[in-house]
Design an enzyme around this catalytic site. Sequence first.
Site, PDB file in Angstrom:
ATOM      1  N   ASN A 396       0.827  -1.198   0.000  1.00 35.80           N
ATOM      2  CA  ASN A 396       0.000   0.000   0.000  1.00 35.80           C
ATOM      3  C   ASN A 396       0.869   1.259   0.000  1.00 35.80           C
ATOM      4  O   ASN A 396       1.097   1.857  -1.055  1.00 35.80           O
ATOM      5  CB  ASN A 396      -0.926  -0.031   1.223  1.00 35.80           C
ATOM      6  CG  ASN A 396      -1.987   1.046   1.177  1.00 35.80           C
ATOM      7  OD1 ASN A 396      -1.875   2.012   0.418  1.00 35.80           O
ATOM      8  ND2 ASN A 396      -3.010   0.909   1.988  1.00 35.80           N
ATOM      9  N   ASP A 397       1.393   1.634   1.141  1.00 33.68           N
ATOM     10  CA  ASP A 397       2.134   2.900   1.250  1.00 33.68           C
ATOM     11  C   ASP A 397       3.304   3.004   0.276  1.00 33.68           C
ATOM     12  O   ASP A 397       3.595   4.089  -0.226  1.00 33.68           O
ATOM     13  CB  ASP A 397       2.651   3.084   2.677  1.00 33.68           C
ATOM     14  CG  ASP A 397       1.507   3.229   3.673  1.00 33.68           C
ATOM     15  OD1 ASP A 397       0.415   3.657   3.246  1.00 33.68           O
ATOM     16  OD2 ASP A 397       1.712   2.903   4.846  1.00 33.68           O
TER      17      ASP A 397
END
Lengths: 472, 104
Positions: A396-397
């Site tokens: 994600n990040d």
Amino acid sequence: MSTLQTIASLIYLISAVCYVLGVHMMRSPKTARKGNGLSAIGMFMAVIMIIIEVVADGKITATGWIVLIAGLAVGIAYGVVKARKVPMTDVPQLVSLFNAVGGGAAAVIGIFDYLMKGDGVALSLAFSIPVFLDVIIGGITFSGSLIATGKLSGKVPGKPITFPGAKIVNIIVVLGMLVAAWFMLATPTNIWFVILGLVMALIFGLLMTLPIGGADMPVVVSLLNAFTGLAVAFAGFVINNQVLIIAGALVGAAGTILTLQMAEAMNRSVANILAGGFGTGDSDSGGAGSDVPVDVKETSADDIGLQLAYAQNVMIVPGYGLAAAQAQHEVAELATVLTEKGINVNYAIHPVAGRMPGHMNVLLADVNVPYDQMKQLDDANPMFESTDVSLVIGANDVTNPLARESGNEISGMPILDVDKSKSVVVIKRSMSTGYAGIQNPLFSMDNTQMFFSDAKTGLQDIVAATKQYLED
Amino acid sequence: MSEELFTNLAIFVLSLLVGFEVMSKIPATLQTPMMSGANAIHGVVVVGAFVIAAEANSWVFYTLAFFGAVFAAINVAGGYTVTDRMLGMFDRKPKAKSEGDDSK
């Protein structure tokens, strides 16, 4: 100096050289394994030498031998079995467990030598200061590492644990340690003083690690690794053994540098991590727009299979979710199916993908992914423009384009330029935010499709679908 | 300050400097194995476990020596084993690209 002492000193020196050279060789993948082997040879020499010294000295009692051999046998059996059996996903907590016992052993040595002096004996500072530091640092590492192990393995809740008045308790514990320091350094020996010091250190270790979120744990494990090194070095002062001092200081320093580099790779500062409370998700100050429901396009395993079957260049972007779901085998199988049909498959590996820096490489190597398919950040990023399908699995990040903008939690973090590829498929269990607790605009981009599934079952479905299209 | 302490202190400080120097920049790929490898090195505390076991002479000290030996042995034996296992995976010769290798 007797002849034996001279020989012993030389052997310890050689073994210390082995550790330094070993660490040096571990900086490159080609020589890393030999480096670890060299360090092990140094360790073996030191152990043989201490056996010879103990035998020649002749003071050890029969019970002493029994206790020693029984203890070593239990420890070696447990350590080797654990190390052989552990799944590669669980390595971080195992290292943390080894930190705990290493620090524990150092603390035991300090307590032993303190008590050996007898009750009511005035100590020189040259002895009492190292004993105090050994017991305190060893104790902190022991309890702190056990909590870290628990958090990484899910036995202790990974979310930051805080309670009202934690600050006051911290202050009381630090004062308690100072009181213990006063008694241990400035007054004659008494068993209760060393127990006070040990208990305060153990509580401090708990208070230090409990408020830190599970995702930050690897950096804490690395820091505790450095602490253990220092505790061992002080144990070396206590028993006046230089190989402990050299090896302990070496690990203390090397561990500190490694901790800083890991924190840097995760875009965090060590102080920030130790302050704790990160990753709760409820402190959502991500600025305007972060609460707006993002509209995303959902897709199916079947459609992903079709896209992959007609792609030329596929980039797999594995993340923490892949490691957590233990889906390495499935992803490797998918890659094999595709490469067999002449489709180029590569893996874009962010430095902090997995549980800690470098962990994803280990996980993929474990399932026989060729080393040359694992592309590091700098090599992977130019490849995205010519990538047909980027398959983001549980990451994600590290793919969040917001990192290129200023004013948010991940500003400036190096990311994988997944958004530059022609099509992006994200496999994720839900729309929940990642580690940094902010939304990822990648998910709502035009060329992005979401596949909500557990990484393992999702990949199994995709493999089945892809095979079907490739056979047509 | 005794001569012995001074020598030990000098060794300690110089070893710290060697540690800082030898580490420099580690590729992220190797940070996990490196941490584990450094972890194994502080297993040298096992030498200390021998030293205290040789001095033990009552049940309190035998108990401490026993725990010292167990803890240190776990650290040193487990640490080297798991590091070697991890690095062994990097060692494998890359397989020919088209050969499936799921049998394992």
